[in-house]
Design an enzyme around this catalytic site. Structure first.
Site, mmCIF file in Angstrom:
data_model
loop_
_atom_site.group_PDB
_atom_site.id
_atom_site.type_symbol
_atom_site.label_atom_id
_atom_site.label_comp_id
_atom_site.label_asym_id
_atom_site.label_seq_id
_atom_site.Cartn_x
_atom_site.Cartn_y
_atom_site.Cartn_z
ATOM 1 N N ARG A 15 0.854 -1.199 0.000
ATOM 2 C CA ARG A 15 0.000 0.000 0.000
ATOM 3 C C ARG A 15 0.885 1.242 0.000
ATOM 4 O O ARG A 15 0.636 2.210 -0.720
ATOM 5 C CB ARG A 15 -0.939 -0.016 1.222
ATOM 6 C CG ARG A 15 -1.978 -1.119 1.159
ATOM 7 C CD ARG A 15 -3.083 -0.920 2.205
ATOM 8 N NE ARG A 15 -2.686 -1.243 3.563
ATOM 9 C CZ ARG A 15 -2.813 -2.439 4.137
ATOM 10 N NH1 ARG A 15 -3.340 -3.449 3.446
ATOM 11 N NH2 ARG A 15 -2.432 -2.647 5.384
ATOM 12 N N LYS A 61 -17.484 18.694 -0.939
ATOM 13 C CA LYS A 61 -17.146 17.604 -1.871
ATOM 14 C C LYS A 61 -18.423 16.836 -2.208
ATOM 15 O O LYS A 61 -18.775 15.869 -1.518
ATOM 16 C CB LYS A 61 -16.090 16.687 -1.231
ATOM 17 C CG LYS A 61 -15.744 15.462 -2.064
ATOM 18 C CD LYS A 61 -14.439 14.824 -1.620
ATOM 19 C CE LYS A 61 -14.187 13.511 -2.322
ATOM 20 N NZ LYS A 61 -12.833 13.002 -2.151
HETATM 21 P P1 13P Z 1 -13.884 8.514 -5.766
HETATM 22 O O1 13P Z 1 -13.405 9.680 -6.586
HETATM 23 O O2 13P Z 1 -13.282 7.212 -6.151
HETATM 24 O O3 13P Z 1 -15.387 8.491 -5.664
HETATM 25 O O4 13P Z 1 -13.333 8.755 -4.301
HETATM 26 C C1 13P Z 1 -13.445 10.001 -3.755
HETATM 27 C C2 13P Z 1 -13.568 9.892 -2.308
HETATM 28 O O5 13P Z 1 -12.726 10.363 -1.601
HETATM 29 C C3 13P Z 1 -14.744 9.212 -1.745
HETATM 30 O O6 13P Z 1 -14.839 9.480 -0.380
#
Ligand code: 13P
Length: 336
Positions: free
Chosen positions: A44, A217
């Site tokens: 990881r 977000k």
């Molecule tokens: P994704 O862009 O793969 O949806 O991941 C963004 C993210 O941080 C989800 O919590």
């Protein structure tokens, strides 16, 4: 300008976006096993260190979100991961929720946990170098979801989290994700996303969160992934813009979208159109996990020692997203 506002702007200005590399060990195990790589702490770290030492971290990425395991790891050159990130001028972020669990009295829905003891954990992360954080609330669309209960309690948790994060001198990413799973229409996604975001801001205001010191977000407005009535990229951009324009208070400096299961190209093209048509005062950028890492992890899995090859792929993806965050992306550029 408040200090929190300055940090937020540093992360998302000038076409820069966020690399969401905060997959929990469970999620990262799924991603690695899908490409036949053993999910060990070493592997990881190996993949993530390759990304964090890429040139695009300086050129395109304003912030990197880490998982607890990673923020405590040390690079191959014995530096801390936050030092590696800040040496490229990017800001270190950290996921601080402890995951979405079954919601009592509504077992098909989720409530995100992690508030107990959060203040102490935040202080520790600040000392480790973090200056922004992430907490994700997750909402399903089906005949009975999301319920008023799920909308209310996830908004409440996001607000309590945000207030604590700002108290500790960090910028909270507020992530209410309406999932694209299902056969719902884009219209339903619009209605649900609007209700969810409005409720979040109602709670953020109640909890006296400084809205100029957060980054929202959200998901884009899309039809469900098994819907037969997909909408065009132009419609995704116009509906996403009108949803956010009517639901997000103008003090918020910026919006950094999640990719949510869109392909790399879809997520780039939609972000590009959102920026071309942006009629709001918000910065519109990316905070992608899969849409930044998918091709890179696939390539890397074939030869985990090929640092340069993996970085080339990641750099291209980050560059395309950064062009899209300025409305300057094109298919020609993508295929150059
Ligand atoms: P994704 O862009 O793969 O949806 O991941 C963004 C993210 O941080 C989800 O919590």
């Amino acid at each position: 300008m408040s200090e929190l506002n300055q940090i937020a702007l540093k992360i998302i200005s000038d076409g820069k976006g966020i690399l969401a590399a905060d997959e929990s060990n469970g999620t990262m195990t799924k991603r690695l096993e899908a490409v036949n790589v053993a999910s060990t702490p070493e592997n990881r770290l190996l993949f993530r260190e390759i990304l964090f030492s890429s040139t695009s971290i300086r050129e395109c990425i304003g912030g990197v979100i880490l998982y607890d395991e990673t923020i405590n790891q040390t690079t191959s050159l014995k530096n801390s991961i936050p030092d590696l990130i800040s040496s490229s001028g990017a800001v270190t972020g950290i996921k601080v929720d402890t995951g979405a669990k079954e919601l009592a009295n509504s077992p098909e829905e989720k409530i995100t946990e992690g508030l107990d003891g959060l203040r102490l954990r935040l202080k520790k992360y600040y000392q480790l170098g973090a200056r922004f954080t992430k907490w994700r609330g997750v909402y399903y669309i089906n005949r009975t979801s999301p319920s008023k209960l799920a909308i209310h309690c996830n908004a409440h948790a996001l607000a309590r989290y945000s207030a604590l994060v700002q108290e500790c001198g960090m910028v909270p990413i507020v992530e209410p994700e309406v999932l694209m799973d299902g056969d719902h229409s884009a219209e339903t996604c619009f209605e649900v996303t609007s209700e969810v975001i409005k409720k979040c801001f109602e709670e953020l205001i109640l909890h006296k969160v400084d809205l100029s010191g957060i980054i929202l977000k959200p998901n884009m407005i899309l039809a469900g992934n098994s819907s037969k009535n997909k909408i065009s990229n132009e419609e995704v951009s116009s509906q996403t813009l009108s949803c956010l324009k009517e639901s997000v208070p103008s003090e918020v400096p910026g919006i950094a979208f999640l990719s949510g299961g869109q392909s790399e190209i879809e997520a780039t093209e939609n972000l590009n159109l959102i920026n071309k048509n942006n009629n709001t005062n918000f910065i519109m950028t990316y905070s992608y996990g899969r849409a930044l890492q998918q091709s890179a992890i696939k390539f890397w899995s074939k030869n985990i020692k090929d640092v340069q090859g993996t970085q080339n792929i990641f750099n291209h993806r980050a560059k395309m997203c950064t062009m899209a965050a300025q409305g300057k992306w094109s298919k020609e550029l993508e295929n150059k």
